[in-house]
Scaffold this motif. Sequence first.
Motif, PDB file in Angstrom:
ATOM      1  N   GLU A 168      42.735  45.762  -1.548  1.00  0.00           N
ATOM      2  CA  GLU A 168      42.635  45.099  -0.246  1.00  0.00           C
ATOM      3  C   GLU A 168      41.896  46.050   0.685  1.00  0.00           C
ATOM      4  N   LEU A 169      40.613  45.799   0.859  1.00  0.00           N
ATOM      5  CA  LEU A 169      39.766  46.691   1.641  1.00  0.00           C
ATOM      6  C   LEU A 169      39.458  46.095   3.007  1.00  0.00           C
ATOM      7  N   GLU A 170      39.244  46.967   3.960  1.00  0.00           N
ATOM      8  CA  GLU A 170      38.955  46.529   5.328  1.00  0.00           C
ATOM      9  C   GLU A 170      37.663  45.722   5.387  1.00  0.00           C
ATOM     10  N   GLU A 171      36.743  46.019   4.486  1.00  0.00           N
ATOM     11  CA  GLU A 171      35.438  45.350   4.478  1.00  0.00           C
ATOM     12  C   GLU A 171      35.519  43.896   4.003  1.00  0.00           C
ATOM     13  N   ASP A 172      36.657  43.494   3.446  1.00  0.00           N
ATOM     14  CA  ASP A 172      36.774  42.150   2.870  1.00  0.00           C
ATOM     15  C   ASP A 172      36.592  41.049   3.910  1.00  0.00           C
ATOM     16  N   SER A 173      37.097  41.284   5.100  1.00  0.00           N
ATOM     17  CA  SER A 173      36.970  40.278   6.156  1.00  0.00           C
ATOM     18  C   SER A 173      35.501  40.011   6.474  1.00  0.00           C
ATOM     19  N   LYS A 174      34.710  41.068   6.510  1.00  0.00           N
ATOM     20  CA  LYS A 174      33.280  40.918   6.787  1.00  0.00           C
ATOM     21  C   LYS A 174      32.580  40.200   5.637  1.00  0.00           C
ATOM     22  N   LEU A 175      32.991  40.498   4.412  1.00  0.00           N
ATOM     23  CA  LEU A 175      32.396  39.843   3.243  1.00  0.00           C
ATOM     24  C   LEU A 175      32.633  38.335   3.306  1.00  0.00           C
ATOM     25  N   VAL A 176      33.844  37.937   3.697  1.00  0.00           N
ATOM     26  CA  VAL A 176      34.170  36.512   3.823  1.00  0.00           C
ATOM     27  C   VAL A 176      33.334  35.872   4.928  1.00  0.00           C
ATOM     28  N   SER A 177      33.251  36.545   6.069  1.00  0.00           N
ATOM     29  CA  SER A 177      32.470  36.010   7.194  1.00  0.00           C
ATOM     30  C   SER A 177      31.011  35.832   6.814  1.00  0.00           C
ATOM     31  N   GLU A 178      30.467  36.803   6.088  1.00  0.00           N
ATOM     32  CA  GLU A 178      29.063  36.720   5.679  1.00  0.00           C
ATOM     33  C   GLU A 178      28.848  35.636   4.619  1.00  0.00           C
ATOM     34  N   LEU A 179      29.856  35.406   3.793  1.00  0.00           N
ATOM     35  CA  LEU A 179      29.769  34.302   2.830  1.00  0.00           C
ATOM     36  C   LEU A 179      29.675  32.972   3.571  1.00  0.00           C
ATOM     37  N   LEU A 180      30.551  32.774   4.548  1.00  0.00           N
ATOM     38  CA  LEU A 180      30.550  31.518   5.299  1.00  0.00           C
ATOM     39  C   LEU A 180      29.260  31.355   6.100  1.00  0.00           C
ATOM     40  N   GLU A 181      28.745  32.445   6.616  1.00  0.00           N
ATOM     41  CA  GLU A 181      27.476  32.382   7.342  1.00  0.00           C
ATOM     42  C   GLU A 181      26.343  31.984   6.395  1.00  0.00           C
ATOM     43  N   THR A 182      26.372  32.518   5.174  1.00  0.00           N
ATOM     44  CA  THR A 182      25.352  32.158   4.186  1.00  0.00           C
ATOM     45  C   THR A 182      25.476  30.690   3.795  1.00  0.00           C
ATOM     46  N   MET A 183      26.708  30.227   3.637  1.00  0.00           N
ATOM     47  CA  MET A 183      26.929  28.799   3.363  1.00  0.00           C
ATOM     48  C   MET A 183      26.350  27.945   4.479  1.00  0.00           C
ATOM     49  N   HIS A 184      26.576  28.378   5.707  1.00  0.00           N
ATOM     50  CA  HIS A 184      26.107  27.610   6.856  1.00  0.00           C
ATOM     51  C   HIS A 184      24.580  27.582   6.899  1.00  0.00           C
ATOM     52  N   LEU A 185      23.965  28.728   6.671  1.00  0.00           N
ATOM     53  CA  LEU A 185      22.506  28.829   6.712  1.00  0.00           C
ATOM     54  C   LEU A 185      21.837  27.988   5.628  1.00  0.00           C
ATOM     55  N   THR A 186      22.504  27.868   4.490  1.00  0.00           N
ATOM     56  CA  THR A 186      21.900  27.168   3.352  1.00  0.00           C
ATOM     57  C   THR A 186      22.443  25.754   3.157  1.00  0.00           C
ATOM     58  N   GLY A 187      23.400  25.358   3.992  1.00  0.00           N
ATOM     59  CA  GLY A 187      23.995  24.032   3.825  1.00  0.00           C
ATOM     60  C   GLY A 187      24.768  23.924   2.527  1.00  0.00           C
ATOM     61  N   GLY A 188      25.443  25.009   2.154  1.00  0.00           N
ATOM     62  CA  GLY A 188      26.166  25.042   0.890  1.00  0.00           C
ATOM     63  C   GLY A 188      27.394  24.146   0.887  1.00  0.00           C
ATOM     64  N   ASP A 189      27.678  23.556  -0.261  1.00  0.00           N
ATOM     65  CA  ASP A 189      28.876  22.739  -0.417  1.00  0.00           C
ATOM     66  C   ASP A 189      30.080  23.674  -0.499  1.00  0.00           C
ATOM     67  N   PHE A 190      31.010  23.541   0.440  1.00  0.00           N
ATOM     68  CA  PHE A 190      32.124  24.478   0.577  1.00  0.00           C
ATOM     69  C   PHE A 190      32.938  24.590  -0.714  1.00  0.00           C
ATOM     70  N   THR A 191      33.327  23.465  -1.267  1.00  0.00           N
ATOM     71  CA  THR A 191      34.177  23.468  -2.461  1.00  0.00           C
ATOM     72  C   THR A 191      33.428  23.973  -3.684  1.00  0.00           C
ATOM     73  N   ASN A 192      32.228  23.478  -3.897  1.00  0.00           N
ATOM     74  CA  ASN A 192      31.500  23.805  -5.127  1.00  0.00           C
ATOM     75  C   ASN A 192      30.972  25.231  -5.152  1.00  0.00           C
ATOM     76  N   ILE A 193      30.631  25.773  -3.990  1.00  0.00           N
ATOM     77  CA  ILE A 193      30.179  27.169  -3.955  1.00  0.00           C
ATOM     78  C   ILE A 193      31.307  28.089  -4.400  1.00  0.00           C
ATOM     79  N   PHE A 194      32.489  27.890  -3.835  1.00  0.00           N
ATOM     80  CA  PHE A 194      33.630  28.722  -4.231  1.00  0.00           C
ATOM     81  C   PHE A 194      33.936  28.545  -5.718  1.00  0.00           C
ATOM     82  N   SER A 195      33.872  27.313  -6.182  1.00  0.00           N
ATOM     83  CA  SER A 195      34.163  27.044  -7.590  1.00  0.00           C
ATOM     84  C   SER A 195      33.175  27.759  -8.509  1.00  0.00           C
ATOM     85  N   LEU A 196      31.916  27.787  -8.119  1.00  0.00           N
ATOM     86  CA  LEU A 196      30.882  28.430  -8.940  1.00  0.00           C
ATOM     87  C   LEU A 196      31.032  29.947  -9.008  1.00  0.00           C
TER      88      LEU A 196
END
Length: 363
Positions: free
Chosen positions: A119-147
């Motif tokens: 459990e690293l402090e950087e994990d929160s930023k990694l999650v935020s950047e994932l969601l930002e990337t999803m937003h920028l690319t119009g990623g499907d929320f469920t299927n991206i996580f599944s992949l």
Amino acid sequence: ITKRTARLVAEWQCVGFCHGVLNTDNMSIVGLTIDYGPFGFMDRYDPEHICNGSDNTGRYAYNKQPEICKWNLGKLAEALVPELPLEISELILEEEYDAEFEKHYLQKMRKKLGLIHLELEEDSKLVSELLETMHLTGGDFTNIFSLLSSFSVDTDPSKLEAFLEELTSQCASVEELKVAFKPQMDPRQLSMMLMLAQSNPQLFALIGTKANINKELERIEQFSKLQQLTAADLLSRNKRHWKEWLEKYRVRLQKEIESVSDADAWNTDHVKVMNSNNPKYILRNYIAQNAIEAAENGDFSEVRNVLKLLENPFQEAEGLGEVTEDAEEEGATATAAACAQETRSRLPYCSKPPLWASELCVT
């Protein structure tokens, strides 16, 4: 009650669930999801997603849910004043809610990303950047996580390229983005509202909101840009965004591997945890619509299919064909059953929505 509610809404956020009508009387003190009518699961990741077509101001939008639930708890505190002084309940709310929400949300997101040992402090930023990337690319929320459970830390370029192809296939196409950002206001109405905002701010405040106007202007700007965007340009841009984030994810996974003695055992557990926290199936609006249309034609087999599917949303569906065989027991005609089968065969249940689904409105 505060902690239960915080954990509940954290669970919602982690699967893209939008309640739709988070009035105070639609919440439970035991932390259950109740009274959800115009609810929906988010398809393309949009933090401002509104599932309820009648929520014109976005009061209950996806990103507003944590704060609205906290506000509702404040109203409960006011109702309990005869038994519990407000200064005590408000202190509990301020000290407990945000901390519990953030803790549970991050714990759940770590599981969704397969971060099971550290459990690293950087994990929160990694999650935020994932969601930002999803937003920028119009990623499907469920299927991206599944992949992501099939992502390998292997630096082989061919494997990375193959994974990027799969990942970007779950991002919005140019046509889907055009539908999403299509201006919603009549140009003349927008012009009048802008003039009114300048000439009579008081009147404008009564009949419109600055936030809505700004959002419409942003939509117009995005729509204009999309007219010049080609599918090849979009794919290239999306791959670039995902490649940047995947490298950060790979580095984080490598830290996990380095912290264990048996990398193979870790990988088995890592995938198992991800698959048990990332649903493969959700009740998407187009799936519900197909089931409704089949039922209206007298064929309830699709309703049973969807019910069976959602009883185990984390598992690969098996034997759904068995559910459709007894359609005639419900009085379905051969034609209706054939139509329903054709509807079902168009897309897998785990597919991101077809373009026609953008016209569906739940209210």
